[in-house]
Design a protein around this motif. Structure first.
Motif, short mmCIF file in Angstrom:
data_model
loop_
_atom_site.label_atom_id
_atom_site.label_comp_id
_atom_site.label_asym_id
_atom_site.label_seq_id
_atom_site.Cartn_x
_atom_site.Cartn_y
_atom_site.Cartn_z
N LYS A 48 0.76 -1.27 0.01
CA LYS A 48 -0.13 0.14 0.03
C LYS A 48 1.02 1.14 0.07
O LYS A 48 0.25 2.28 -0.57
CB LYS A 48 -0.99 -0.03 1.05
CG LYS A 48 -2.23 -0.84 0.92
CD LYS A 48 -2.91 -1.10 2.14
CE LYS A 48 -3.37 0.03 3.01
NZ LYS A 48 -4.18 -0.23 4.24
N HIS A 95 -7.60 -7.12 9.35
CA HIS A 95 -8.75 -6.23 9.61
C HIS A 95 -8.73 -5.56 11.04
O HIS A 95 -9.07 -4.80 11.39
CB HIS A 95 -10.01 -7.05 9.25
CG HIS A 95 -11.25 -6.13 9.81
ND1 HIS A 95 -11.90 -5.38 8.82
CD2 HIS A 95 -12.06 -6.20 10.92
CE1 HIS A 95 -13.15 -4.95 9.58
NE2 HIS A 95 -12.99 -5.63 10.75
N VAL A 100 -6.87 -3.06 6.55
CA VAL A 100 -7.64 -3.43 5.49
C VAL A 100 -9.19 -3.59 6.16
O VAL A 100 -9.19 -3.77 7.53
CB VAL A 100 -7.38 -4.66 4.97
CG1 VAL A 100 -6.26 -4.52 4.00
CG2 VAL A 100 -7.73 -5.98 5.65
N MET A 115 -8.85 -2.25 0.65
CA MET A 115 -7.54 -1.92 0.80
C MET A 115 -7.22 -0.71 1.48
O MET A 115 -6.36 -0.54 2.22
CB MET A 115 -6.82 -1.90 -0.46
CG MET A 115 -6.74 -3.42 -1.23
SD MET A 115 -6.35 -4.75 -0.13
CE MET A 115 -4.61 -4.42 0.17
#
Length: 142
Positions: A48, A95, A100, A115
């Motif tokens: 990312k 998560h 994410v 994302m």
């Protein structure tokens, strides 16, 4: 409760001990986390942040696409996950870290990985607003 001011403690050691005691009381403190989950978190974080890759530009990706991307990545020495079910377990972990959004319990969203959580929040802000009363008042008087 941890006091937020270091001056409330007699020493830095007392502050450190207070932090350690509080952390040890958390339910996930002594939980064993699989190495593959940590690798997944580092992989997603790196991808990312890297301007030259596709994950930076993607807002959503399917679990199968992410699985294929991980399997073919030169960043990882060996395949981290044998199956997409193992990846799904790792996605629940990332998560929980906030890297994410992954909603494994939703039949509609269980195959989608968001994302960029901040992007999702920004989109939701377009629909959920705190100043809707002002908007309705303006519409009534127009």
């Amino acid at each position: 409760m941890i006091k937020s001011n270091l001056y409330d403690y007699r020493s830095r050691e007392a502050f450190r001990q207070s932090l350690v005691t509080k952390a040890q009381s958390l339910p996930s403190c002594k939980e064993i986390i699989p190495t593959s989950w940590i690798q997944l978190a580092h992989f997603i974080d790196y991808m990312k942040g890297n301007n030259s890759n596709e994950l930076k530009r993607l807002f959503t990706i399917t679990v199968d696409e992410l699985f294929a991307l991980i399997q073919s990545s030169p960043l990882l020495d060996k395949p981290v996950f044998a199956t997409t079910d193992e990846l799904r377990a790792g996605l629940n972990f990332v998560h929980s870290l906030g890297l994410v959004f992954y909603f494994s319990h939703s039949s509609t969203l269980k195959d989608t990985v968001f994302m960029h959580p901040q992007w999702v929040a920004d989109v939701l802000k377009c629909f959920i607003r705190h100043d809707m009363e002002k908007v309705f008042c303006l519409l009534i008087f127009i």
